[in-house]
Design a protein around this motif. Structure first.
Motif, PDB file in Angstrom:
ATOM      1  N   HIS A 122     -38.549 -19.101 -14.700  1.00  0.00           N
ATOM      2  CA  HIS A 122     -38.279 -19.031 -13.262  1.00  0.00           C
ATOM      3  C   HIS A 122     -39.285 -18.118 -12.555  1.00  0.00           C
ATOM      4  N   THR A 318     -23.059 -22.702  -4.940  1.00  0.00           N
ATOM      5  CA  THR A 318     -24.011 -22.834  -6.031  1.00  0.00           C
ATOM      6  C   THR A 318     -23.242 -22.426  -7.291  1.00  0.00           C
ATOM      7  N   HIS A 376     -32.866 -15.889  -7.137  1.00  0.00           N
ATOM      8  CA  HIS A 376     -33.026 -17.249  -6.605  1.00  0.00           C
ATOM      9  C   HIS A 376     -32.903 -17.295  -5.080  1.00  0.00           C
ATOM     10  N   CYS A 378     -33.276 -17.922  -1.452  1.00  0.00           N
ATOM     11  CA  CYS A 378     -34.032 -19.063  -0.926  1.00  0.00           C
ATOM     12  C   CYS A 378     -35.485 -18.702  -0.598  1.00  0.00           C
TER      13      CYS A 378
HETATM   14  C1  HEM Z   1     -31.125 -23.707   6.354  1.00  0.00           C
HETATM   15  C2  HEM Z   1     -31.975 -23.989   5.441  1.00  0.00           C
HETATM   16  C3  HEM Z   1     -31.832 -23.584   4.000  1.00  0.00           C
HETATM   17  C4  HEM Z   1     -30.748 -23.091   3.322  1.00  0.00           C
HETATM   18  C5  HEM Z   1     -29.347 -22.804   3.858  1.00  0.00           C
HETATM   19  C6  HEM Z   1     -31.179 -22.860   1.949  1.00  0.00           C
HETATM   20  C7  HEM Z   1     -30.377 -22.344   0.958  1.00  0.00           C
HETATM   21  C8  HEM Z   1     -30.794 -22.049  -0.330  1.00  0.00           C
HETATM   22  C9  HEM Z   1     -29.956 -21.445  -1.351  1.00  0.00           C
HETATM   23  C10 HEM Z   1     -28.479 -21.108  -1.164  1.00  0.00           C
HETATM   24  C11 HEM Z   1     -30.722 -21.298  -2.460  1.00  0.00           C
HETATM   25  C12 HEM Z   1     -30.340 -20.632  -3.783  1.00  0.00           C
HETATM   26  C13 HEM Z   1     -29.359 -21.334  -4.653  1.00  0.00           C
HETATM   27  C14 HEM Z   1     -28.952 -20.489  -5.819  1.00  0.00           C
HETATM   28  O1  HEM Z   1     -28.955 -19.240  -5.768  1.00  0.00           O
HETATM   29  O2  HEM Z   1     -28.550 -21.061  -6.852  1.00  0.00           O
HETATM   30  C15 HEM Z   1     -32.042 -21.785  -2.147  1.00  0.00           C
HETATM   31  C16 HEM Z   1     -33.101 -21.795  -3.029  1.00  0.00           C
HETATM   32  C17 HEM Z   1     -34.317 -22.332  -2.724  1.00  0.00           C
HETATM   33  N1  HEM Z   1     -34.732 -22.827  -1.492  1.00  0.00           N
HETATM   34 FE1  HEM Z   1     -33.655 -22.917   0.191  1.00  0.00          FE
HETATM   35  N2  HEM Z   1     -32.499 -23.220   1.837  1.00  0.00           N
HETATM   36  C18 HEM Z   1     -32.946 -23.656   3.064  1.00  0.00           C
HETATM   37  C19 HEM Z   1     -34.209 -24.073   3.394  1.00  0.00           C
HETATM   38  C20 HEM Z   1     -35.260 -24.095   2.534  1.00  0.00           C
HETATM   39  C21 HEM Z   1     -36.624 -24.463   2.878  1.00  0.00           C
HETATM   40  C22 HEM Z   1     -37.102 -24.836   4.277  1.00  0.00           C
HETATM   41  C23 HEM Z   1     -37.353 -24.415   1.721  1.00  0.00           C
HETATM   42  C24 HEM Z   1     -38.806 -24.698   1.479  1.00  0.00           C
HETATM   43  C25 HEM Z   1     -39.571 -25.445   2.127  1.00  0.00           C
HETATM   44  C26 HEM Z   1     -36.466 -23.979   0.661  1.00  0.00           C
HETATM   45  C27 HEM Z   1     -36.846 -23.768  -0.655  1.00  0.00           C
HETATM   46  C28 HEM Z   1     -36.042 -23.244  -1.624  1.00  0.00           C
HETATM   47  C29 HEM Z   1     -36.483 -23.027  -3.001  1.00  0.00           C
HETATM   48  C30 HEM Z   1     -37.868 -23.332  -3.565  1.00  0.00           C
HETATM   49  C31 HEM Z   1     -35.405 -22.460  -3.683  1.00  0.00           C
HETATM   50  C32 HEM Z   1     -35.355 -22.038  -5.150  1.00  0.00           C
HETATM   51  C33 HEM Z   1     -35.663 -20.565  -5.273  1.00  0.00           C
HETATM   52  C34 HEM Z   1     -35.495 -20.045  -6.679  1.00  0.00           C
HETATM   53  O3  HEM Z   1     -34.833 -20.695  -7.514  1.00  0.00           O
HETATM   54  O4  HEM Z   1     -36.048 -18.987  -6.967  1.00  0.00           O
HETATM   55  N3  HEM Z   1     -35.218 -23.788   1.188  1.00  0.00           N
HETATM   56  N4  HEM Z   1     -32.057 -22.227  -0.833  1.00  0.00           N
END
Ligand code: HEM
Length: 427
Positions: A122, A318, A376, A378
């Motif tokens: 990761h 999640t 993780h 976001c």
């Molecule tokens: C309102 C918009 C968004 C919400 C509410 C959101 C929410 C989340 C959440 C809750 C997670 C983590 C899940 C976990 O802990 O298991 C996450 C991870 C992630 N999100 Fe978002 N997200 C949003 C928009 C975006 C956008 C615009 C991008 C990229 C273009 C993005 C890329 C990612 C990536 C790459 C991860 C994985 C990070 C990791 O595993 O280290 N997200 N997101």
């Protein structure tokens, strides 16, 4: 459907019914987020769960369900809880059943991405893309995002009505991420269709939808594979070329990881941002005082987006897995248990947010969990905030008298990502 599949289906139904009964008898509550009536407003149900059984033993989910803010945060912040679903005891059963029904195991199909991996993989994957998402890199995108929002609104402004999702909230994030990755403009429409299709893989939609999701995911991967090949001989100044360079440099990134990273960036950022804009505008229209407050003081926007994420963020939950027997909020989780973390319930916990069911755009210190927490957290949070503030700002300032044209809202059937599928607005 063949005899084997019918038998499988009957067995699944019988097993689930037995587990549901066991769960209900044991704790008095059943964790069943796919209930249709929860789509429009799951919060009373989350409140019941939080009040009656905050550390809920879920026979159906094969583990536990947490709904209190401090409990959810504690697990998110502890990286020894695994994000890798292969550590879930039920995973082999689901995989075998899915395969018989024509759904491949995400891991054997190489859809696994940083979202579902633990350190050190990761850490390695995340560090390769994190540069593209620093606050500075994202801030540099502001003028472009504002222009895109203006262009989309210019197309509908004189018509005095639109379907918000299809005409504004869905295209905006897709174009932004497509440009960031380096997808040619002529392909944006195709790219959006495939992305919408692939997202059906999430949640508990009917089997036929999930099969379409798999097909969409494969099509996106093939599409990216073709761009990657093109960038090898002709690098550009885009994120795909940067990742290709990392892959070519040797042991830091394999081709499979490169492709699943690209797919994740597409899928994680689109539907989520679309639903934040949809839920956000709905919350504002249903709370006219708050909407007026925002119109009168545009400086409130940054805080408003945080409060909207808390109040009705799109990602409901999640999960994490126990890699060994361990303590969980005073109970014992067994190795292989899944811990479902209800982010949306934690965000309405009165112990963390006074008067949690009230939308208050001026609320101080909105430390919500809508973007998760810990390793993780976001990666696209800054970009999502930027897009949402520009999108909501443009909608409330450019469209005077904005209102819901049709009060009956069609909600998405996806239990992980909640939001309106269509929203008819007029002004
Ligand atoms: C309102 C918009 C968004 C919400 C509410 C959101 C929410 C989340 C959440 C809750 C997670 C983590 C899940 C976990 O802990 O298991 C996450 C991870 C992630 N999100 Fe978002 N997200 C949003 C928009 C975006 C956008 C615009 C991008 C990229 C273009 C993005 C890329 C990612 C990536 C790459 C991860 C994985 C990070 C990791 O595993 O280290 N997200 N997101």
């Amino acid at each position: 459907m063949g005899f084997r599949q019918q038998l499988d289906q009957a067995q699944t139904i019988a097993e689930s019914a037995f587990r549901a009964l066991h769960e209900k008898l044991e704790s008095g509550v059943l964790f069943l987020p796919i209930q249709k009536e929860l789509r429009s407003d799951p919060h009373p149900y989350y409140r019941r769960l939080r009040e009656r059984d905050p550390v809920h033993r879920s026979r159906l989910a094969g583990g536990w369900v947490l709904s209190r803010y401090e409990d959810v945060l504690g697990v998110l912040r502890d990286p020894t809880w695994s994000s890798d679903e292969r550590n879930w005891a039920r995973h082999p059963v689901y995989r075998a059943r899915g395969e018989r029904a024509g759904l491949p195991d995400p891991y054997s199909e190489h859809f696994a991405s940083m979202l579902r991996l633990d350190p050190p993989d990761h850490t390695r994957l995340r560090s390769l893309v994190s540069k593209a998402f620093t606050p500075r890199a994202v801030e540099a995108m502001r003028p472009r995002v504002a222009l895109l929002a203006d262009e989309l609104l210019a197309k509908v402004e004189s018509r005095r009505s639109m379907e918000l999702i299809a005409e504004f909230a869905a295209p905006l994030p897709v174009i932004v991420i497509a440009e960031l990755l380096g997808v040619p403009a002529g392909d944006h429409e195709q790219f959006r269709r495939l992305s919408d299709q692939a997202v059906k893989l999430l949640g508990d939609g009917p089997l036929v939808e999930r099969k379409r999701g798999v097909a969409g995911m494969r099509a996106i991967r093939d599409y990216f594979a073709a761009i990657v090949t093109a960038r090898r001989s002709d690098p550009q100044r885009d994120l795909i070329s940067a990742l290709v360079a990392a892959e070519e440099a040797g042991d830091r990134l394999s081709l499979v990881e490169l492709l699943s990273t690209l797919v994740l960036l597409l899928v994680a950022g689109n539907e989520t941002t679309t639903k934040l804009i949809g839920n956000g505008i709905l919350a504002l229209l249903r709370n006219p005082h708050e909407l007026e407050r925002l119109r009168a003081d545009p400086g409130l926007m940054e805080n408003a987006v945080e409060e909207l994420l808390r109040y009705d963020g799109p990602v409901q939950l999640t999960s994490r897995m126990a890699k060994e027997d361990r303590e969980l909020c005073g109970r014992t989780a067994r190795r292989g248990d899944q811990v479902v973390l209800l982010l949306a319930a934690a965000n309405r916990d009165p112990d963390a947010f006074p008067d949690p069911d009230r939308l208050d755009l001026g609320r101080r210190d909105v430390r919500h969990l809508a973007f998760s927490q810990g390793i993780h957290f976001c990666l696209g949070a800054q970009l999502a905030r930027l897009e949402a503030s520009i999108a909501l700002g443009a909608l409330v300032t450019r469209l005077p008298g904005l209102r819901l044209a049709d009060a009956s809202i069609r909600w998405s059937s996806n239990t992980v990502l909640r939001g309106p599928e269509a929203l008819q607005l007029a002004w």
